[in-house]
Structure formats: structure tokens, C-alpha cells
Design an enzyme around this catalytic site. Structure first.
Site, short mmCIF file in Angstrom:
data_model
loop_
_atom_site.label_atom_id
_atom_site.label_comp_id
_atom_site.label_asym_id
_atom_site.label_seq_id
_atom_site.Cartn_x
_atom_site.Cartn_y
_atom_site.Cartn_z
N TYR A 51 0.66 -1.04 -0.09
CA TYR A 51 0.01 0.02 -0.13
C TYR A 51 0.93 1.34 0.06
O TYR A 51 2.04 1.42 0.72
CB TYR A 51 -0.79 0.05 1.31
CG TYR A 51 -1.97 -1.02 1.32
CD1 TYR A 51 -1.61 -2.31 1.97
CD2 TYR A 51 -3.13 -0.74 0.86
CE1 TYR A 51 -2.38 -3.34 2.08
CE2 TYR A 51 -4.14 -1.83 1.08
CZ TYR A 51 -3.84 -2.92 1.67
OH TYR A 51 -4.82 -4.07 1.71
N HIS A 92 -6.92 1.12 -2.06
CA HIS A 92 -6.55 -0.51 -2.24
C HIS A 92 -5.21 -0.34 -2.57
O HIS A 92 -4.60 0.35 -3.16
CB HIS A 92 -7.65 -0.93 -3.43
CG HIS A 92 -8.99 -0.79 -2.95
ND1 HIS A 92 -9.47 -1.52 -1.84
CD2 HIS A 92 -10.22 -0.20 -3.53
CE1 HIS A 92 -10.80 -1.37 -1.83
NE2 HIS A 92 -11.02 -0.56 -2.65
N LYS A 113 -4.59 -4.83 -9.29
CA LYS A 113 -3.73 -5.09 -8.83
C LYS A 113 -2.45 -5.44 -9.67
O LYS A 113 -2.93 -6.31 -10.71
CB LYS A 113 -3.64 -5.65 -7.34
CG LYS A 113 -4.35 -5.37 -6.66
CD LYS A 113 -4.25 -6.05 -5.22
CE LYS A 113 -5.32 -6.27 -4.23
NZ LYS A 113 -5.84 -4.91 -4.14
#
Lengths: 118, 393
Positions: free
Chosen positions: B292, B300, B347
């Protein structure tokens, strides 16, 4: 760990199956305190060298089975079959995969193909 | 507004107030805080600008080592809050992230639920998603029945409307009740008095890597021995954290191994933490770590990391008593699966190769202290799926 209120109920199983002690402790606390399951009872699974659990989810009637394990363990289909057998062949078993940071991921395992509900 | 409809705004859907609040609460990226005390004299003030007046505030947190769960427990609530709020270290063992179990129990008892914890928001979202799926299934069944009837009568079926994530609106249904409510006929004050006082049974759980980082690099955590409750010194901590993976402990094959799982994982954790990333566990996305930029409350995770250990000397792998995950050559289908899972949640996958030094060039002396970490090297590879037909730039 021995100062925790759940220790008393779990201590015989924690010493009997030391390798699964961490995952049993974390899963038991998560179900009882965080998920608020009722009628939680411990079931010995000697074939898998650990203790499983049976209990009821809030607002649901069926008795559900949970088997704790750790992320670092390797499981085989034979192991999973043994858990089903020793829990008395329930329709499905929840596998609680524990990690060191206390995250638990639950997987629902059924013996055979299951259609998605919706 | 439904919790499952995709957000229209580009940035955070939270209001400016919540963002400002978060910036205030999570202002410190690490538990150590620099503070400059107010100075009265002019000279003191000028010196303060050069940083000579700044003091380092160390919260001196305390945790207990728990070998069974391979973690360090912080039971003191003040310390837990400090470690979570300054750097997002640890996780409440009965919560999603921040230890919020007591707050949830209190909320449930009052049934007022003015401030929903993240778990309660998650339950509400899941209940809505369930309702949406039922509505959608019913709409599909209706459309199919209508099409059948129309075909039988030989006419065109009326155009069907199937709700999608963007168009569905939650309707106020009495069946959706995710928060456990107290018995309605009792007065709220009576409910609170009849139940026993709540004891906070939750603790903040730090992984061994997080705990060691705090102990060795920031010196803001003291780890107590679980049996004697005495503080453990650095050498004992270093040894015990490795020994949890050696069962039984005194087996000679475990002695002086460079590929102890704690060492490999710590090398990767330290690498990303020292670069400024907030590193958390990645089990929910089939990976080892999540990175993060500022912390889970802000945005996120952008990156998902898989730690792949590589042996400098292949003979070490043969003689290893550990079975390090991902140390064998992987199949492309495995890689593809993990990449797809993470691409689905926006991601980027990173493969982090940690090279374990050869057993032959590391002495037992070196291994007995964290100095041996200098011999480990970390290389990362970023993975993105490339579709030649669509990606022309």
C-alpha cells in the site's frame, strides 16, 4: 495464550495436537467471538492430527463443520476425505486457512460437483 | 446509495471530511515521531529551524511472543492503537484490520449503529449483493418464462430488463438485516444493564517480520517471553523467531540454515518497508504480500507480491529441511492464474526473487545476528498481461 478466556476449553487439544494448536486457537476464537457462532463444540479428528469444530452460524439452523489448518501446510485430497469421514459425512465442510497475521480465509468444500446457488 | 454500484467518481468516494479525518489520524507513517518543542528565546527558535531542538518520541510498545500462532501479540490497547495508526502494523485478531471487536460488540448491544465499523459495512454490502443476485436471478427466470410463453403463442417477447450492478437499486426490505439486533420489546437501557460488562478479548497480532522490523530497526517494541514474561534481548528474539519453523527445535539439521522461512520472508518485508511501502499479508488475493502506498484506509493496494526464494547453491535446496513455498520452477498456468486474479481487482503482480546465500560461504557466527541479511539479495519483476491485438502502444 494461557491468559485468554478460550484457553481453558481448548487446552487439552492444544497439547495433544501441538502442530495444529495455533490454527485451532485462532479459528475457535474467530468463530465464537467475531462470527458469533452458537453451540460450538470441538470434534477430534485423529486421522488429520487436529481438532475440528461444529456449530451454528447466527440466524441459521444447520450444524456446520469447520476444519482449521495453516497456510504453511500442504493438504492432500486424502486428508480432505478423512476430515469428511471423521466428521460424519456432512454435506459440506468449511476449511479455515489461518495465517500468521491472524487472517482466516474460509473455503467451502463439498464431496462432488455443486451447482452455484444463483 | 447502494454499496455495490461502481463508484462514479474517479477518486475516493468518501467525502472530504472523512479524508481530512484520516489524514489527521494516520499522519505519522512510523511509530517514532519527531517533535520540536516550542522555544521561547529567539536563538532557540533559530536553532530549532536547524533541527537541533527536535526530539524523538518513542512509544515503547510491548508485545508477547506466541510460538503457537507464530506471532507477537500486543494486548495493551494504547500500544495497539499506536502501532496501527502509525504505520498500519499488525491486525486485530477478531477484526478485518484495525482491532474493532469491542466497538462492534458495543454497537450491536446498543443497536444504534451510528458509526459502522468496516466489518459492518462489509456485512451490509454482502447482504445487498445477495439481494441483487436474487433479483437478477428472478428477472432472468421471468424473462425466460416470458420468452417461452411468447414462442408458444407465436409472437415477439417483450424486451426484458435484467438488473446489472450499475442499474440495481436496493429496496427497503425487512429481510435484509445484517446487524444483530437486541430484543425489540426491551428498553435499550435495560439491555445494557442486564448483560455482563464486556471484556476486550481482542489483541493486535503482529507477524514475526513486522515485530522484528519494529524491534531491530525502530527499537519501539519490546517482546516478552511467553512463559517468564521477561523482555527478550535481540539475540534471543532473532533465534526464537527462526526456531518456530523448526519442529522439533533441537534437530541438528535445522542449525545454521540460511533458508529458514523467517529469514527469507523478512528479507522481502524489510526491503519493501524500507522503501516506504506499507506491507500487509496477501492471502485474500493468493499472494504473499500486498503493498500500500500510504495504508489500507486510504486506497486499495496497488501491488501484489509473490516471494520466490532462489538458492545460490542448488545443493542447499537438496539438503534443506524446509519446504519453501514457490522455490520450485512454476508452471505458466500457475502464474497466469495469479495474474488474472489480481488483474481482476486492479492490482499489478510483482514477483520478488530473494536469493539465499550459499550455506558454504556463511558462517554460523554471521547467521547468529541480523548482519547476515546483507548477503540476501532481492530483485523484483513486475508482470502485466500483454494483449497484442489491443495494446498497440
Amino acid at each position: 495464550m494461557d491468559k485468554h478466556p478460550s484457553y481453558e476449553a481448548l487446552s487439552p487439544y492444544l497439547s495433544k495436537y501441538p502442530k495444529a494448536a495455533g490454527s485451532l486457537f485462532q479459528t475457535y476464537n474467530d468463530l465464537r467471538l467475531a462470527q458469533q457462532w452458537t453451540d460450538l463444540e470441538l470434534v477430534e479428528l485423529p486421522g488429520c492430527s487436529r481438532c475440528g469444530m461444529r456449530g451454528r452460524r447466527p440466524q441459521m439452523d444447520d450444524l456446520l463443520c469447520v476444519v482449521p489448518c495453516s497456510l504453511s501446510e500442504s493438504l492432500s485430497t486424502d486428508w480432505i476425505r478423512t476430515t469428511f469421514k471423521e466428521l460424519g459425512s456432512p454435506p459440506h465442510v468449511y476449511l479455515a486457512i489461518n495465517t500468521e497475521d491472524s487472517s482466516i480465509v474460509y473455503y467451502k468444500i463439498s464431496p462432488g460437483i455443486v451447482k452455484p446457488p444463483l | 446509495m447502494s454499496l455495490i454500484t461502481p463508484s462514479r467518481q474517479k477518486g475516493s468516494p468518501k467525502g472530504g471530511g472523512r479524508r481530512a479525518e484520516n489524514n489527521r489520524i494516520y499522519a505519522h507513517p512510523l511509530p517514532l515521531v519527531f517533535s520540536a518543542p516550542e522555544s521561547r528565546s529567539r536563538i532557540g527558535h533559530v536553532l530549532g529551524l536547524f533541527g537541533t531542538n527536535t526530539r524523538l518520541e518513542n512509544p515503547h510498545c510491548e508485545g508477547v511472543f506466541d510460538p503457537a500462532t507464530r506471532s507477537v501479540w500486543v494486548t495493551n490497547e494504547k500500544d495497539s492503537m499506536i502501532l496501527w495508526r502509525r504505520g498500519f502494523f499488525g491486525k486485530g485478531d477478531l477484526s478485518r484490520s484495525e482491532p474493532s471487536w469491542l466497538a462492534r460488540q458495543v454497537n450491536a448491544r446498543k443497536a444504534a449503529g451510528k458509526y459502522m465499523t468496516s466489518e459492518e459495512v462489509r456485512e451490509k454490502r454482502r447482504a445487498e449483493r445477495k439481494q441483487f443476485k436474487m433479483d437478477r436471478a428472478a428477472a432472468i427466470a421471468r424473462a425466460a418464462a416470458e420468452a417461452e410463453a411468447a414462442f408458444a403463442e407465436g409472437r415477439e417477447a417483450a424486451p426484458a430488463f435484467i438488473p446489472s450492478g450499475a442499474t440495481w437499486k436496493p429496496h427497503q426490505s425487512s429481510e435484509i438485516s445484517s446487524l444483530p439486533e437486541g430484543p425489540p420489546e426491551k428498553h435499550p437501557d435495560e439491555v445494557v444493564e442486564e448483560l455482563e460488562p464486556l471484556e476486550n478479548v481482542e489483541h493486535l497480532q503482529l507477524t514475526l517480520q513486522e515485530a522484528f522490523f519494529l524491534v531491530w530497526n525502530l527499537d519501539c517494541l519490546t517482546v516478552l517471553d511467553p512463559h517468564t514474561r521477561e523482555p527478550m534481548d535481540l539475540r534471543r528474539i532473532w533465534q526464537s523467531f527462526q526456531e518456530v519453523h523448526c519442529i522439533p527445535v533441537d534437530l541438528p539439521v535445522y542449525a545454521n540454515r540460511c533458508d529458514n522461512i523467517f529469514l527469507v520472508n523478512y528479507a522481502a518485508y524489510h526491503y519493501y518497508r524500507s522503501l516506504g511501502w506499507v506491507v500487509k499479508g496477501g492471502i485474500k488475493f493468493c499472494v504473499d504480500l500486498l503493498l500500500y502506498k500510504r495504508g489500507p484506509v486510504f486506497h486499495h493496494a496497488e501491488f501484489a507480491v509473490v516471494v520466490i526464494p532462489v538458492y545460490e547453491d542448488p545443493a542447499d535446496k537438496e539438503s534443506s529441511p524446509f519446504n519453501l513455498p514457490n522455490s520450485d520452477t512454476f508452471s505458466w498456468s500457475w502464474l497466469s492464474t495469479i495474474n488474472r486474479v489480481n488483474a481482476q481487482v486492479q492490482k499489478t503482480l510483482i514477483l520478488t526473487y530473494v536469493t539465499i546465500p550459499a550455506q558454504s560461504r556463511v558462517s554460523a557466527d554471521l547467521l547468529s545476528s541480523p548482519a547476515c541479511l546483507a548477503l540476501y539479495s532481492v530483485r523484483d519483476v513486475v508482470l502485466r498481461r500483454f494483449i497484442p491485438a489491443r495494446m498497440r502502444d
